[in-house]
Motif scaffolding. Structure first.
Motif, PDB file in Angstrom:
ATOM      1  N   ASP A 160       0.917   1.300  -0.073  1.00 28.53           N
ATOM      2  CA  ASP A 160       1.641   0.042  -0.280  1.00 28.53           C
ATOM      3  C   ASP A 160       0.703  -1.172  -0.275  1.00 28.53           C
ATOM      4  N   TYR A 161      -0.608  -0.921  -0.393  1.00 33.67           N
ATOM      5  CA  TYR A 161      -1.620  -1.971  -0.566  1.00 33.67           C
ATOM      6  C   TYR A 161      -1.713  -2.925   0.629  1.00 33.67           C
ATOM      7  N   THR A 162      -1.619  -2.375   1.829  1.00 34.91           N
ATOM      8  CA  THR A 162      -1.652  -3.200   3.039  1.00 34.91           C
ATOM      9  C   THR A 162      -2.924  -4.025   3.141  1.00 34.91           C
ATOM     10  N   LEU A 163      -4.059  -3.429   2.824  1.00 30.31           N
ATOM     11  CA  LEU A 163      -5.335  -4.139   2.971  1.00 30.31           C
ATOM     12  C   LEU A 163      -5.525  -5.201   1.894  1.00 30.31           C
ATOM     13  N   THR A 164      -5.434  -4.796   0.644  1.00 28.92           N
ATOM     14  CA  THR A 164      -5.768  -5.732  -0.434  1.00 28.92           C
ATOM     15  C   THR A 164      -4.773  -6.879  -0.544  1.00 28.92           C
ATOM     16  N   LEU A 165      -3.518  -6.659  -0.162  1.00 31.84           N
ATOM     17  CA  LEU A 165      -2.547  -7.753  -0.196  1.00 31.84           C
ATOM     18  C   LEU A 165      -2.823  -8.784   0.890  1.00 31.84           C
ATOM     19  N   ARG A 166      -3.719  -8.454   1.818  1.00 33.75           N
ATOM     20  CA  ARG A 166      -4.192  -9.426   2.806  1.00 33.75           C
ATOM     21  C   ARG A 166      -5.635  -9.827   2.514  1.00 33.75           C
ATOM     22  N   ASP A 167      -6.124  -9.415   1.345  1.00 39.03           N
ATOM     23  CA  ASP A 167      -7.459  -9.777   0.876  1.00 39.03           C
ATOM     24  C   ASP A 167      -8.573  -9.111   1.679  1.00 39.03           C
ATOM     25  N   PHE A 168      -8.315  -7.901   2.166  1.00 39.27           N
ATOM     26  CA  PHE A 168      -9.348  -7.082   2.796  1.00 39.27           C
ATOM     27  C   PHE A 168      -9.714  -5.971   1.811  1.00 39.27           C
ATOM     28  N   CYS A 170      -4.666  -0.140 -13.180  1.00 39.08           N
ATOM     29  CA  CYS A 170      -3.670  -0.156 -12.102  1.00 39.08           C
ATOM     30  C   CYS A 170      -2.813  -1.416 -12.232  1.00 39.08           C
ATOM     31  N   PRO A 171      -2.056  -1.546 -13.317  1.00 40.38           N
ATOM     32  CA  PRO A 171      -1.344  -2.803 -13.587  1.00 40.38           C
ATOM     33  C   PRO A 171      -0.322  -3.188 -12.523  1.00 40.38           C
ATOM     34  N   ASP A 172       0.327  -2.215 -11.887  1.00 42.63           N
ATOM     35  CA  ASP A 172       1.302  -2.544 -10.841  1.00 42.63           C
ATOM     36  C   ASP A 172       0.604  -3.172  -9.632  1.00 42.63           C
ATOM     37  N   HIS A 173      -0.498  -2.573  -9.225  1.00 41.86           N
ATOM     38  CA  HIS A 173      -1.296  -3.110  -8.122  1.00 41.86           C
ATOM     39  C   HIS A 173      -1.792  -4.514  -8.476  1.00 41.86           C
ATOM     40  N   TYR A 174      -2.294  -4.660  -9.682  1.00 43.43           N
ATOM     41  CA  TYR A 174      -2.799  -5.949 -10.150  1.00 43.43           C
ATOM     42  C   TYR A 174      -1.704  -7.019 -10.098  1.00 43.43           C
ATOM     43  N   ALA A 175      -0.510  -6.669 -10.552  1.00 47.21           N
ATOM     44  CA  ALA A 175       0.597  -7.630 -10.578  1.00 47.21           C
ATOM     45  C   ALA A 175       0.962  -8.091  -9.169  1.00 47.21           C
ATOM     46  N   LYS A 176       0.946  -7.173  -8.211  1.00 47.02           N
ATOM     47  CA  LYS A 176       1.264  -7.536  -6.822  1.00 47.02           C
ATOM     48  C   LYS A 176       0.213  -8.491  -6.257  1.00 47.02           C
TER      49      LYS A 176
END
Length: 226
Positions: free
Chosen positions: A41-49, A213-219
């Motif tokens: 669920d992209y916990t790290l990258t959505l917090r810019d880690f 990874c367009p879904d990840h990119y969009a988030k």
């Protein structure tokens, strides 16, 4: 711990000639593979880690500022990250972030290194981290010695194996150091190289995620991370 202040730029065909003409010195070429990890669920990258394994070495890039001023962040030409390279500290930070720590409350120096993780990467499975991006980069690096003894500015020219080329101007600053001065030094270097424009240039990860990874990119776009 140092902070990387960095500005990306488009590599023109004559960029190496420009670097040599201003007195920058080539310090070598290298090739390396990066693998980036996050939770489903992209916990790290959505917090810019950004957790990556570069060849056999682990690195964690942590945000060096608070993301409260979205408009200012969108307009910024430079990125600023603290980089953690000690594996035990990386594991402690990642565990804290994945457990729901709020950005800004994290102090790496105060983390308790009590986890019994080891270097066989079982900790990735324990934290449910999976590889979401993998690519190889060919890099040519230059350093420029500034007038007045201000220090060195580094310039990396990167060619990724998925067909994207980008340059990076980088200055290292000790944590708590003068970020504005670092940005000014980067701006001066950009002017010496004839780099214009006020638009932030996409990095390798931006382009990789946008393509594969367009879904990840969009988030990440929605969260104002990219």
């Amino acid at each position: 711990m140092s902070v990387e202040v960095e500005r990306k730029f488009v590599c023109e065909s004559d960029i190496q000639d420009k670097l040599k003409n201003i007195g920058a010195v080539c310090i070598g070429q290298s090739e390396f593979k990066d693998r980036y990890y996050d939770s489903p669920d992209y916990t790290l990258t959505l917090r810019d880690f950004w957790l990556r394994k570069r060849e056999e070495s682990w690195e964690l890039k942590c945000p060096a500022f608070s993301r409260t001023d979205v408009e200012k962040i969108d307009e910024a030409l430079c990125t600023k990250y603290r980089e953690v390279t000690d594996l035990k500290k990386i594991q402690a930070v990642v565990k804290t972030v994945c457990s729901g720590a709020v950005e800004g409350s994290l102090d790496v120096s105060e983390q308790k290194m009590t986890d019994n993780y080891n270097k066989n990467e079982t900790w990735l499975k324990d934290l449910m981290l999976v590889c979401f991006a993998e690519y190889t980069t060919q890099r040519c690096s230059y350093v420029f010695e500034e007038d007045g003894g201000d220090g060195k500015v580094r310039v990396d020219l990167d060619q990724a194996d998925f067909g994207y080329c980008v340059g990076e101007i980088e200055v290292l600053v000790s944590e708590g150091g003068d970020m504005q001065s670092a940005q000014h030094r980067i701006q001066k270097m950009a002017e010496k190289l004839g780099l214009g424009g006020e638009k932030r240039i996409q990095g390798k990860m931006d382009v990789y995620l946008q393509r594969y990874c367009p879904d990840h990119y969009a988030k990440l776009i929605k969260a104002h991370i990219l």
